[in-house]
Design a protein around this motif. Structure first.
Motif, PDB file in Angstrom:
ATOM      1  N   LEU A 118       0.830  -1.205   0.000  1.00  0.00           N
ATOM      2  CA  LEU A 118       0.000   0.000   0.000  1.00  0.00           C
ATOM      3  C   LEU A 118       0.867   1.258   0.000  1.00  0.00           C
ATOM      4  N   ILE A 119       1.909   1.263   0.813  1.00  0.00           N
ATOM      5  CA  ILE A 119       2.816   2.407   0.862  1.00  0.00           C
ATOM      6  C   ILE A 119       3.435   2.642  -0.506  1.00  0.00           C
ATOM      7  N   TRP A 120       3.955   1.577  -1.108  1.00  0.00           N
ATOM      8  CA  TRP A 120       4.661   1.749  -2.377  1.00  0.00           C
ATOM      9  C   TRP A 120       3.718   1.946  -3.560  1.00  0.00           C
ATOM     10  N   ARG A 121       2.474   1.563  -3.418  1.00  0.00           N
ATOM     11  CA  ARG A 121       1.521   1.906  -4.478  1.00  0.00           C
ATOM     12  C   ARG A 121       1.325   3.417  -4.540  1.00  0.00           C
ATOM     13  N   PHE A 122       1.289   4.055  -3.362  1.00  0.00           N
ATOM     14  CA  PHE A 122       1.199   5.520  -3.339  1.00  0.00           C
ATOM     15  C   PHE A 122       2.494   6.165  -3.838  1.00  0.00           C
ATOM     16  N   VAL A 123       3.625   5.555  -3.530  1.00  0.00           N
ATOM     17  CA  VAL A 123       4.903   6.127  -3.979  1.00  0.00           C
ATOM     18  C   VAL A 123       5.055   6.020  -5.489  1.00  0.00           C
ATOM     19  N   LEU A 124       4.651   4.884  -6.070  1.00  0.00           N
ATOM     20  CA  LEU A 124       4.912   4.602  -7.478  1.00  0.00           C
ATOM     21  C   LEU A 124       3.774   4.993  -8.408  1.00  0.00           C
ATOM     22  N   ALA A 125       2.660   5.453  -7.871  1.00  0.00           N
ATOM     23  CA  ALA A 125       1.520   5.819  -8.728  1.00  0.00           C
ATOM     24  C   ALA A 125       1.939   6.900  -9.728  1.00  0.00           C
ATOM     25  N   PRO A 126       1.608   6.733 -11.018  1.00  0.00           N
ATOM     26  CA  PRO A 126       2.085   7.683 -12.030  1.00  0.00           C
ATOM     27  C   PRO A 126       1.346   9.017 -12.056  1.00  0.00           C
ATOM     28  N   LEU A 230      -0.008  -8.282  -4.895  1.00  0.00           N
ATOM     29  CA  LEU A 230      -0.738  -7.118  -4.404  1.00  0.00           C
ATOM     30  C   LEU A 230      -0.426  -5.842  -5.183  1.00  0.00           C
ATOM     31  N   LEU A 231       0.799  -5.703  -5.664  1.00  0.00           N
ATOM     32  CA  LEU A 231       1.154  -4.482  -6.397  1.00  0.00           C
ATOM     33  C   LEU A 231       0.696  -4.519  -7.850  1.00  0.00           C
ATOM     34  N   THR A 232       0.874  -5.657  -8.512  1.00  0.00           N
ATOM     35  CA  THR A 232       0.650  -5.694  -9.955  1.00  0.00           C
ATOM     36  C   THR A 232      -0.254  -6.826 -10.406  1.00  0.00           C
TER      37      THR A 232
END
Length: 294
Positions: A118-126, A230-232
């Motif tokens: 969840l943290i890295w989805r917010f970091v990596l969102a384009p 979970l990420l992709t």
């Protein structure tokens, strides 16, 4: 040793052997049995021998998942090892500040994979992610890390390195604190600089810890699942589908338990072979080093 003493010893180890057999040995044997059957979640299945394994070796999706698994492992393990060692060297000192920073670095390791993704989805969102804002701030076009086939594996690697750095850092810290200070004092009297001290004293003294970290992290990353799922969800176009995600999809997406068990057994053999190869290679290095020293 008397018979009574032998029985006492067996009684002491019996609880461990029972739990070990139930948790590890039985599932392993059950998995081998399932891999030789065509079976779903609701039936006993039909014995088909090695047909599941033959199907695996002709399955392009499974082969791609293995390639993805090896690639992401190669991206993670060397970088993670170097970063963990560098952080351990920087924080190998007494004092409350160093202790606090060690706690900060280790804090990510106690998070669940769900929180991490969840943290890295917010970091990596384009569109509105942290990296996108930085890219936009310097006038660059934001990168779609999670939807680009060339960037998705590096994104998984970055996420995993951030999550996993705490444990190997502690292992390196423990190894550093076992090095006698007399060796550093003798090196200082001989006029050795920090770089020479690192290569001649610190790194050789950490050889066993370094081997342990590499072997543990290699085995762990070959079993990557949560980040990919979970990420992709294995996308885009299977570019981030790992071997464990493949067998999860086979078992619980298509209900092919036998086929998924065969994939699990193949992955187990790969991890075992890689671990044994690493252990053998490091043993040869130690033998070679002793031979040259002699």
């Amino acid at each position: 040793m008397t018979a009574a003493r032998r029985w006492e010893g067996l009684l002491f180890v019996a609880p461990f052997l029972l739990v070990y057999s139930v948790v590890l040995i039985f599932p392993l044997l059950r998995g081998v049995w399932l891999s030789m059957h065509r079976v779903d979640l609701f039936g006993a299945g039909d014995f088909i021998g090695l047909a599941n394994y033959a199907r695996l070796f002709g399955d392009a999706i499974f082969q791609r998942s293995l390639i993805n698994t090896f690639l992401v492992t190669l991206m993670i393990v060397p970088v993670l090892t170097v970063i963990a060692l560098a952080v351990a060297l920087a924080l190998n000192r007494a004092g409350p500040v160093a202790a606090f920073i060690r706690g900060v670095y280790f804090s990510s390791a106690v998070l669940s994979v769900t929180i991490v993704t969840l943290i890295w989805r917010f970091v990596l969102a384009p569109d509105a992610g942290l990296l996108a804002e930085i890219w936009t701030g310097v006038g660059w076009e934001p990168l779609a890390f999670l939807s680009d086939v060339h960037l998705v594996l590096p994104a998984l690697a970055l996420t995993t390195i951030w999550w996993s750095v705490g444990f190997p850092m502690l292992l390196f810290l423990a190894g550093l604190q076992q090095i006698p200070q007399d060796m550093y004092e003798a090196a200082a009297l001989d006029g050795a600089n920090r770089w020479t001290t690192f290569w001649r004293i610190t790194l050789p003294s950490l050889k066993r810890t370094l081997i342990l970290v590499v072997m543990l992290q290699t085995a762990a990353q070959l079993q990557m699942f949560g980040q990919s799922q979970l990420l992709t969800a294995g996308g885009p176009s299977g570019a981030s589908r790992t071997a464990v995600l493949f067998l999860f999809e086979s078992a619980f997406g298509r209900w092919e338990l036998g086929y998924a068990s065969a994939a699990a057994e193949v992955l187990f053999l790969i991890i075992l072979a890689v671990t044994i190869t690493q252990y053998w290679a490091t043993g040869q290095m130690r033998v070679g080093g002793r031979g040259r020293a002699g």
